[in-house]
Design a protein around this motif. Structure first.
Motif, mmCIF file in Angstrom:
data_model
loop_
_atom_site.group_PDB
_atom_site.id
_atom_site.type_symbol
_atom_site.label_atom_id
_atom_site.label_comp_id
_atom_site.label_asym_id
_atom_site.label_seq_id
_atom_site.Cartn_x
_atom_site.Cartn_y
_atom_site.Cartn_z
ATOM 1 N N SER B 13 0.823 -1.218 0.000
ATOM 2 C CA SER B 13 0.000 0.000 0.000
ATOM 3 C C SER B 13 0.854 1.263 0.000
ATOM 4 N N ASN B 14 2.084 1.141 0.487
ATOM 5 C CA ASN B 14 2.990 2.293 0.385
ATOM 6 C C ASN B 14 3.412 2.556 -1.055
ATOM 7 N N TYR B 15 3.405 1.489 -1.851
ATOM 8 C CA TYR B 15 3.783 1.638 -3.253
ATOM 9 C C TYR B 15 2.603 2.093 -4.117
ATOM 10 N N ILE B 16 1.469 1.411 -3.930
ATOM 11 C CA ILE B 16 0.327 1.687 -4.813
ATOM 12 C C ILE B 16 -0.988 1.676 -4.033
ATOM 13 N N GLU B 17 -1.998 2.299 -4.641
ATOM 14 C CA GLU B 17 -3.349 2.249 -4.110
ATOM 15 C C GLU B 17 -3.947 0.888 -4.486
ATOM 16 N N ILE B 18 -4.422 0.188 -3.505
ATOM 17 C CA ILE B 18 -4.989 -1.137 -3.775
ATOM 18 C C ILE B 18 -6.228 -1.280 -2.888
ATOM 19 N N ASN B 19 -7.357 -1.636 -3.488
ATOM 20 C CA ASN B 19 -8.573 -1.715 -2.664
ATOM 21 C C ASN B 19 -8.782 -3.132 -2.112
ATOM 22 N N SER B 25 -8.155 -10.807 -3.868
ATOM 23 C CA SER B 25 -7.837 -11.656 -5.020
ATOM 24 C C SER B 25 -6.320 -11.827 -5.155
ATOM 25 N N TYR B 26 -5.592 -10.751 -4.972
ATOM 26 C CA TYR B 26 -4.129 -10.788 -5.134
ATOM 27 C C TYR B 26 -3.487 -11.680 -4.079
ATOM 28 N N SER B 27 -3.875 -11.454 -2.823
ATOM 29 C CA SER B 27 -3.181 -12.127 -1.724
ATOM 30 C C SER B 27 -3.567 -13.603 -1.626
ATOM 31 N N SER B 28 -4.639 -13.998 -2.330
ATOM 32 C CA SER B 28 -5.012 -15.418 -2.310
ATOM 33 C C SER B 28 -3.917 -16.259 -2.975
ATOM 34 N N VAL B 106 8.495 -16.124 5.777
ATOM 35 C CA VAL B 106 8.410 -15.321 4.552
ATOM 36 C C VAL B 106 7.086 -15.552 3.831
ATOM 37 N N VAL B 107 6.661 -14.537 3.099
ATOM 38 C CA VAL B 107 5.570 -14.692 2.145
ATOM 39 C C VAL B 107 6.214 -14.946 0.788
ATOM 40 N N LEU B 108 5.754 -15.968 0.097
ATOM 41 C CA LEU B 108 6.307 -16.308 -1.212
ATOM 42 C C LEU B 108 5.421 -15.760 -2.319
ATOM 43 N N MET B 109 6.025 -15.070 -3.270
ATOM 44 C CA MET B 109 5.296 -14.561 -4.426
ATOM 45 C C MET B 109 5.938 -15.174 -5.667
ATOM 46 N N SER B 110 5.174 -15.973 -6.374
ATOM 47 C CA SER B 110 5.725 -16.665 -7.547
ATOM 48 C C SER B 110 5.753 -15.739 -8.765
ATOM 49 N N TYR B 111 6.455 -16.166 -9.791
ATOM 50 C CA TYR B 111 6.534 -15.399 -11.041
ATOM 51 C C TYR B 111 5.140 -15.175 -11.634
ATOM 52 N N ASP B 112 4.377 -16.255 -11.731
ATOM 53 C CA ASP B 112 3.050 -16.143 -12.337
ATOM 54 C C ASP B 112 2.152 -15.222 -11.529
ATOM 55 N N MET B 113 2.286 -15.325 -10.213
ATOM 56 C CA MET B 113 1.453 -14.522 -9.330
ATOM 57 C C MET B 113 1.797 -13.043 -9.474
ATOM 58 N N LEU B 114 3.098 -12.745 -9.419
ATOM 59 C CA LEU B 114 3.536 -11.351 -9.490
ATOM 60 C C LEU B 114 3.195 -10.758 -10.863
ATOM 61 N N HIS B 115 3.484 -11.528 -11.925
ATOM 62 C CA HIS B 115 3.198 -11.017 -13.265
ATOM 63 C C HIS B 115 1.703 -11.005 -13.567
ATOM 64 N N LEU B 121 -4.234 -6.059 -11.148
ATOM 65 C CA LEU B 121 -4.366 -4.873 -10.310
ATOM 66 C C LEU B 121 -4.390 -3.612 -11.178
ATOM 67 N N ARG B 122 -5.224 -2.665 -10.793
ATOM 68 C CA ARG B 122 -5.265 -1.408 -11.544
ATOM 69 C C ARG B 122 -3.860 -0.797 -11.616
ATOM 70 N N ASN B 123 -3.142 -0.871 -10.486
ATOM 71 C CA ASN B 123 -1.798 -0.275 -10.442
ATOM 72 C C ASN B 123 -0.700 -1.329 -10.423
ATOM 73 N N GLY B 124 -1.008 -2.473 -11.029
ATOM 74 C CA GLY B 124 -0.073 -3.595 -10.978
ATOM 75 C C GLY B 124 1.273 -3.296 -11.616
ATOM 76 N N GLU B 125 1.247 -2.704 -12.793
ATOM 77 C CA GLU B 125 2.501 -2.401 -13.482
ATOM 78 C C GLU B 125 3.312 -1.364 -12.712
ATOM 79 N N LYS B 126 2.584 -0.455 -12.081
ATOM 80 C CA LYS B 126 3.279 0.554 -11.273
ATOM 81 C C LYS B 126 3.996 -0.127 -10.113
ATOM 82 N N LEU B 127 3.327 -1.084 -9.489
ATOM 83 C CA LEU B 127 3.958 -1.856 -8.412
ATOM 84 C C LEU B 127 5.227 -2.527 -8.938
ATOM 85 N N GLY B 128 5.129 -3.125 -10.110
ATOM 86 C CA GLY B 128 6.287 -3.782 -10.714
ATOM 87 C C GLY B 128 7.409 -2.801 -10.989
#
Lengths: 192, 192
Positions: B13-19, B25-28, B106-115, B121-128
């Motif tokens: 949330s410090n990086y992007i606005e996320i509702n 959906s993302y964190s699932s 740790v929380v694991l974020m996979s390639y498929d999940m992150l991409h 996400l509306r601001n997904g690319e911005k997060l990236g």
């Protein structure tokens, strides 16, 4: 101007899908400038206001280290971007200087222009992500080279990547880039 | 699980606005894993399949150099991300290993999940983009430290940034991180 923007359009099109209308609006913010050989585009300690895209020519990125010695960090060839990207993003004084090693034509992209593009272009943020990833890869390669490669390995990789580098760049800059002495570089060259 | 995801939500949330809906959906796609002290999360030469977000504990990023010597490259503290980001992005063998220096969650974020997130996400690319910029800054700092700072400066900056590092990390790892000998590090510590 128009012709000079063709290559940057191609490069950006490799990153993202961008249509004619977007391109017209985006590229209207670019400016093109030519620097003479040895001219300084960015001086260490100053704010890096633009990312430079090299249309023609060659740039050297360097800095003066703690001992007052000049170290060559990177060479920016045609069709690549050049900047002190931290200075540019964080609006802080640059840690690097950028100098033209040949007469060099660059496209200038300002902070406002680039960040405006993140919002205006459909794939603007993606472009920003991929640019940042590219910068990250350059720095990652550099760190790998410093830590894990022998001078000979570093030399071989450089020649492989830029076959005509020895013809275009003075030897002492190449030696500094490889963090070896000029004498050492001569020896490596002559061993072929 | 829910509590452990709170900190990563704050960081994102410090990086992007996320509702709320996006977050659910993302964190699932996240998974949470705990590693014991000294356990290896990623082994050099293997593919880095996940970005790790450190919820609790501490990671060490290191590699074995050309001479077969182990070099500590980076420490990942709570609420920061850790990965061999090049291996992760390019799907190539990792140049680094990652090890838990304490029992670490740790929380694991996979390639498929992150991409996937970049698209969903509306601001997904911005997060990236901002994540890639953060990685770039880490590597940029490292290069500045290697090239331009004296051992004392590197030590002072480290202590300033991580005041309790001497209590949490064995001295020989810190010395390796600073690219000085353990004896040299003892001298720096005792000069205070």
């Amino acid at each position: 101007m128009h012709h000079k923007l063709e290559t940057i359009k191609e490069v950006i099109s490799n990153y993202i899908e961008i249509n004619e209308e977007e391109w017209r609006s985006y590229s209207s913010g670019f400016s093109v400038q030519t620097f003479r050989k040895k001219e300084i585009l960015l001086a260490q300690g100053h704010l890096c206001r633009d990312v430079f895209f090299v249309v023609e020519g060659l740039l050297r990125v360097f800095f003066v280290d703690g001992e007052g010695e000049e170290k060559t960090f990177h060479f920016s060839f045609e069709n690549t971007f050049s900047a002190d990207y931290e200075s540019f993003l964080k609006k802080m004084p640059s840690n690097y200087s950028i100098q033209a090693l040949e007469d060099t034509t660059v496209v200038l992209m300002s902070y406002d222009m680039l960040h405006g593009g993140y919002k205006i272009l459909r794939n603007g943020e993606k472009l920003g992500r991929l640019l940042a990833e590219e910068y990250f890869f350059i720095f990652n390669d550099k760190i790998q080279a410093i830590y894990t490669q022998s001078p000979l390995e570093r030399y071989n990789r450089l020649i492989q990547k830029f076959p005509n580098i020895l013809q275009r760049i003075p030897q002492h800059y190449i030696a500094s880039y490889l963090t070896i002495s000029s004498v050492h570089l001569s020896r490596l060259k002559n061993s072929y």
